[in-house]
Design an enzyme around this catalytic site. Structure first.
Site, PDB file in Angstrom:
ATOM      1  N   HIS A  84     -18.080   8.955   1.226  1.00 44.22           N
ATOM      2  CA  HIS A  84     -18.496   9.965   1.523  1.00 44.22           C
ATOM      3  C   HIS A  84     -18.971  11.207   0.850  1.00 44.22           C
ATOM      4  CE1 HIS A  84     -17.361   8.211   5.220  1.00 44.22           C
ATOM      5  NE2 HIS A  84     -16.073   8.687   5.371  1.00 44.22           N
ATOM      6  N   TRP A  89     -15.993  34.072   4.559  1.00 40.51           N
ATOM      7  CA  TRP A  89     -17.109  33.994   5.599  1.00 40.51           C
ATOM      8  C   TRP A  89     -16.502  33.830   6.908  1.00 40.51           C
ATOM      9  CZ3 TRP A  89     -18.504  29.367   8.184  1.00 40.51           C
ATOM     10  CH2 TRP A  89     -19.568  29.424   9.129  1.00 40.51           C
ATOM     11  N   LYS A  91     -24.738  12.913   9.519  1.00 40.63           N
ATOM     12  CA  LYS A  91     -24.488  14.351   9.848  1.00 40.63           C
ATOM     13  C   LYS A  91     -25.832  15.173   9.534  1.00 40.63           C
ATOM     14  CE  LYS A  91     -19.486  14.353   9.031  1.00 40.63           C
ATOM     15  NZ  LYS A  91     -19.166  14.731  10.431  1.00 40.63           N
ATOM     16  N   MET A 124     -26.023  31.778   2.092  1.00 41.98           N
ATOM     17  CA  MET A 124     -26.163  32.218   0.629  1.00 41.98           C
ATOM     18  C   MET A 124     -25.250  33.531   0.390  1.00 41.98           C
ATOM     19  SD  MET A 124     -27.284  31.812  -2.463  1.00 41.98           S
ATOM     20  CE  MET A 124     -28.784  31.083  -2.624  1.00 41.98           C
ATOM     21  N   LEU A 144     -27.474  31.226   8.093  1.00 42.24           N
ATOM     22  CA  LEU A 144     -28.150  30.436   9.308  1.00 42.24           C
ATOM     23  C   LEU A 144     -26.848  29.598   9.623  1.00 42.24           C
ATOM     24  CD1 LEU A 144     -29.972  29.163  10.911  1.00 42.24           C
ATOM     25  CD2 LEU A 144     -30.511  27.497   8.845  1.00 42.24           C
ATOM     26  N   LEU A 171     -12.435   2.104  16.782  1.00 40.49           N
ATOM     27  CA  LEU A 171     -13.599   2.411  16.461  1.00 40.49           C
ATOM     28  C   LEU A 171     -14.722   2.350  17.373  1.00 40.49           C
ATOM     29  CD1 LEU A 171     -15.566   3.487  14.298  1.00 40.49           C
ATOM     30  CD2 LEU A 171     -15.780   1.240  13.511  1.00 40.49           C
ATOM     31  N   ASP A 230     -10.681   6.351   0.532  1.00 39.25           N
ATOM     32  CA  ASP A 230     -11.284   6.684   1.924  1.00 39.25           C
ATOM     33  C   ASP A 230     -12.154   7.381   2.283  1.00 39.25           C
ATOM     34  OD1 ASP A 230     -10.722   6.277   4.671  1.00 39.25           O
ATOM     35  OD2 ASP A 230      -9.518   8.110   5.024  1.00 39.25           O
ATOM     36  N   LYS A 234      -5.349  15.800   2.683  1.00 39.75           N
ATOM     37  CA  LYS A 234      -5.075  15.828   3.954  1.00 39.75           C
ATOM     38  C   LYS A 234      -3.772  16.668   4.074  1.00 39.75           C
ATOM     39  CE  LYS A 234      -6.295  11.019   5.513  1.00 39.75           C
ATOM     40  NZ  LYS A 234      -6.768  11.444   6.752  1.00 39.75           N
TER      41      LYS A 234
END
Length: 518
Positions: free
Chosen positions: A277, A513, A219, A406, A426, A44, A272, A363
């Site tokens: 998160h 997309w 983030k 969108m 965007l 880490l 995890d 995963k």
């Protein structure tokens, strides 16, 4: 005005700079800054912590006249050996310019290594001596210096390390300086262990000194969530159960545990990824507007969301384990640990009653991405007969190819009055060409230096999040909930798609997309 001219006119000069660099470069207060990375020889630290510090250094946030960095671990190596281990993680040697290599060398010269154990005073006394010598060399008055301890360590050693820091390495008085501690997830394995850990650390440090880091909160697109919701009139009347049918928060990886099987098997995908998160992202999507942007006001609203989540229903959970997971020699042959989970949370309040929040992580799936997908309800009185094409969706793609788009129904170009799904898009790579999006750890370490706890997890927030998932986790641990097998490279168990359908999610067929090309 042509398209290119419009973009040139709209693009301001700041877009060629780093977003962090546009803030004040002065993080200095009054004394020297010592940054201590505990667990300095671990993965880490090498892959995340030191590279983040290097990028902050390159942008001017860690001026060498004030800052020194200390690595501490049990491994017996010299300063130069640690520097050599880190060098390749800071910039890829084959792509590095002469200036970058010079910057790497200058940065590495700021690093001093101290070897010692995590549970005895001898090593920490030596560490304190080295820090004090640095502070003296910078003419930092006693009590004015700043000490930041980053625990890039397993949680099992947090209590002993924090006790050693408190006993041996604290800032000597409170004249404007400070001592802060950054702890990494996982913060426990369930409600009881998390509370025990919080109590042990809380007996040593005050809450304003403790920074529980969840890198998802650093983030760029996650940090954009509050701006999108509360700075745009467009969303204010739409962001509720009257208009939104369901919300998905998705994390997908296209690889398995890859050598981390033994570690991962102790935790599983819920501990995890989902409990921390994805649940943090849910809070930002669902919270009410805070009184201000002060950290405590924001965290107060997040806690209200967590405390409004009703107990998880068994029929709104699908667990999976990819075929071949147990082939890892470090994973038990009878492992019941899920590598995939879809869990529906429901929030019992005026804004969100009846809206399913679908948290999905896995995963060894068929793609790698993390995104928030807000699906709106069908248009009443559909005169174009286009409901089968799909609903409006607001999508925030967190990684890779950061984007906000969108999904809309529009007229198909041509002579016929037919409809097709398209998007307002965007895409950061196209709109912000030349802008370096900071890594999450850069932003969060800088926030720690500045004393901004907005993007860190408060103790009552941590307790509320574990309270949601602990009953389910205990049932999985006891073998009462068995994961379904799924093939690597698939979407996961078919039952998960069926659960989404039952929850009301309508998948768009025929629309994909595609990130715009530059």
């Amino acid at each position: 005005m042509g398209t290119n001219e419009w973009h040139i006119e709209r693009r301001s000069s700041f877009e060629t700079e780093s977003p962090l660099a546009r803030e004040s470069l002065n993080v200095s207060e009054t004394g020297s800054l010592s940054i201590v990375v505990l667990g300095a020889s671990g993965d880490l630290a090498k892959k995340k912590t030191f590279p983040a510090l290097f990028h902050l250094y390159r942008q001017g946030f860690l001026p060498p006249k004030e800052v020194h960095i200390f690595g501490y671990a049990r491994t017996k190596i010299s300063d130069d050996e640690l520097r050599d281990r880190l060098r390749g993680y800071l910039v890829p040697a084959k792509d590095a310019s002469a200036k970058q290599l010079d910057d790497v060398s200058d940065f590495l010269n700021l690093i001093k290594y101290v070897s010692g154990s995590y549970d005895s005073e001898e090593g920490f006394r030596l560490l304190d001596k080295e820090i004090s010598e640095h502070e003296y060399s910078k003419n930092s008055a006693e009590g004015l210096s700043r000490r930041l301890f980053y625990l890039a360590l397993p949680p099992s050693v947090y209590p002993s390390v924090c006790k050693m820091i408190k006993t041996c390495c604290m800032n000597k008085s409170n004249l404007g300086g400070w001592t802060r501690v950054v702890v990494e997830k996982p913060f426990g394995k369930d409600l009881e262990s998390a509370e025990e850990l919080s109590t042990q650390i809380g007996e040593l440090f005050e809450e304003p000194q403790i920074y529980r880091i969840d890198h998802y909160l650093g983030k760029e697109l996650v940090q954009n969530m509050l701006v999108l919701r509360f700075a745009n009139r467009l969303f204010l009347p739409l962001w509720n159960r009257d208009n939104i049918d369901n919300v998905q928060i998705v994390f997908r990886e296209d690889f398995g545990t890859e050598g981390r099987g033994g570690y991962f098997d102790q935790y599983g995908i819920i501990r995890d990824i989902i409990q921390n998160h994805l649940l943090q992202v849910l809070c930002l999507v669902a919270m009410e507007k805070p009184v201000s942007l002060k950290p405590e006001h924001i965290r107060d609203e997040k806690v209200k969301v967590l405390e409004s989540v009703v107990p998880i229903s068994d029929d709104e959970v699908v667990l999976g384990q990819y075929e071949g997971y147990r082939d890892d020699p470090t994973v038990p042959d009878e492992s019941n640990t899920p590598t995939f989970a879809t869990v529906i949370l429901r929030i019992h309040n005026e804004r969100w009653e009846g809206v399913p929040f679908i948290l999905k992580a896995g995963k060894a799936l068929n793609s790698r991405k993390a995104e928030i997908r807000v699906q709106f309800k069908d248009v009443p009185g559909d005169i174009f007969k286009c409901q089968k094409q799909g609903r409006n969706e607001f999508v925030i793609r967190l990684q890779p190819s950061e984007a906000i788009y969108m999904k809309l129904t529009v007229k198909q170009p041509g002579l016929e009055m037919s409809t097709v799904q398209s998007e307002l898009d965007l895409s950061y790579g196209q709109r912000y060409q030349g802008v370096t999006i900071p890594e999450a750890y850069e932003r969060l370490i800088l926030d720690t230096i500045r004393g901004d706890q907005q993007h860190f997890v408060r103790r009552d927030e941590l307790k509320a999040s574990w309270k949601i998932f602990t009953p389910l986790l205990h049932r999985i641990d006891r073998g009462e909930f068995t994961p379904l097998p799924y093939k690597p490279g698939s979407r996961g168990p078919a039952e998960a798609d069926e659960l989404l359908r039952k929850a009301g999610y309508v998948q768009t067929h025929g629309y994909i997309w595609i990130p715009p090309t530059l």
